[in-house]
Design an enzyme around this catalytic site. Structure first.
Site, PDB file in Angstrom:
ATOM      1  N   GLU A 144     -19.515 -28.791  74.010  1.00 27.35           N
ATOM      2  CA  GLU A 144     -20.252 -27.950  75.377  1.00 27.35           C
ATOM      3  C   GLU A 144     -21.354 -29.063  75.546  1.00 27.35           C
ATOM      4  OE1 GLU A 144     -19.385 -26.856  72.194  1.00 27.35           O
ATOM      5  OE2 GLU A 144     -19.136 -24.711  72.129  1.00 27.35           O
ATOM      6  N   CYS A 170     -26.277 -24.832  71.489  1.00 25.72           N
ATOM      7  CA  CYS A 170     -25.310 -24.906  73.164  1.00 25.72           C
ATOM      8  C   CYS A 170     -25.757 -23.821  73.907  1.00 25.72           C
ATOM      9  CB  CYS A 170     -23.909 -24.973  72.759  1.00 25.72           C
ATOM     10  SG  CYS A 170     -23.356 -26.810  72.133  1.00 25.72           S
TER      11      CYS A 170
HETATM   12  N1  THU Z   1     -18.862 -27.962  67.432  1.00 26.69           N
HETATM   13  C1  THU Z   1     -18.672 -27.834  68.803  1.00 26.69           C
HETATM   14  O1  THU Z   1     -18.452 -29.067  69.237  1.00 26.69           O
HETATM   15  N2  THU Z   1     -18.808 -26.892  69.396  1.00 26.69           N
HETATM   16  C2  THU Z   1     -18.900 -25.720  68.796  1.00 26.69           C
HETATM   17  O2  THU Z   1     -18.772 -24.736  69.636  1.00 26.69           O
HETATM   18  C3  THU Z   1     -19.041 -25.500  67.514  1.00 26.69           C
HETATM   19  C4  THU Z   1     -19.166 -26.513  66.599  1.00 26.69           C
HETATM   20  C5  THU Z   1     -18.729 -29.090  66.634  1.00 26.69           C
HETATM   21  C6  THU Z   1     -19.907 -29.713  65.824  1.00 26.69           C
HETATM   22  C7  THU Z   1     -19.369 -30.625  64.535  1.00 26.69           C
HETATM   23  O3  THU Z   1     -18.748 -31.778  65.185  1.00 26.69           O
HETATM   24  C8  THU Z   1     -17.952 -29.875  64.457  1.00 26.69           C
HETATM   25  O4  THU Z   1     -17.864 -28.938  65.536  1.00 26.69           O
HETATM   26  C9  THU Z   1     -18.123 -28.596  62.969  1.00 26.69           C
HETATM   27  O5  THU Z   1     -19.322 -28.085  63.351  1.00 26.69           O
END
Ligand code: THU
Length: 137
Positions: free
Chosen positions: A56, A97
């Protein structure tokens, strides 16, 4: 009228670029601007963990760095790299985020959580981040 199906499809395209060798959790996001452009983002992890960025924020920072600051919706998809699309639950945005969204987005900004190409849930930022301090809009 937001084309949710298109936005979710864009999020799945973004997810293909996810760099997640540590968590194996691949996330994609597609951010719709007021001007109708879509910015894609994926999560990008790091061996020292802390510099990891979520999908995000990648999308939002890409857009802001290109001069965009007015956003209407974001689609988010996330699942284990080995999971088949449609078999995992939705992937709601983390607290960091949500806070970044509050910096740039109105409280009626729509957050589209995709479960598959044809299945999603829609929330507003105000629903996912209630009682925020100093909302901009
Ligand atoms: N992550 C995201 O990119 N967005 C989310 O809404 C939740 C978590 C990523 C961070 C990390 O690279 C992986 O997902 C595990 O938490």
């Amino acid at each position: 009228m937001i084309d949710y199906k298109l936005l979710v499809k864009e999020a799945y395209e973004a997810q293909k670029q996810s760099y997640c060798p540590y968590s194996h959790w691949a996330v994609g996001a597609a951010l719709l601007t007021e001007s109708g452009k879509i910015y894609r983002g994926c999560n990008i992890e790091n061996n020292t963990f802390t510099p990891t960025i979520c999908a995000e924020r990648t999308a939002i920072f890409k857009a802001v760095s290109e001069g965009e600051r007015r956003f209407v919706a974001i689609a988010i998809v996330g699942n284990d790299v080995n999971a088949e699309i449609g078999t995992a639950d939705v992937c709601p945005p983390c607290g960091v985020c949500r806070q970044v969204m509050a910096e740039f987005c109105p409280m009626d900004f729509e957050i589209v959580l995709g479960r598959s190409y044809d299945d999603w849930e829609v929330y507003t930022l105000g629903e996912l981040l209630p009682k925020v301090s100093f909302p901009l809009k």
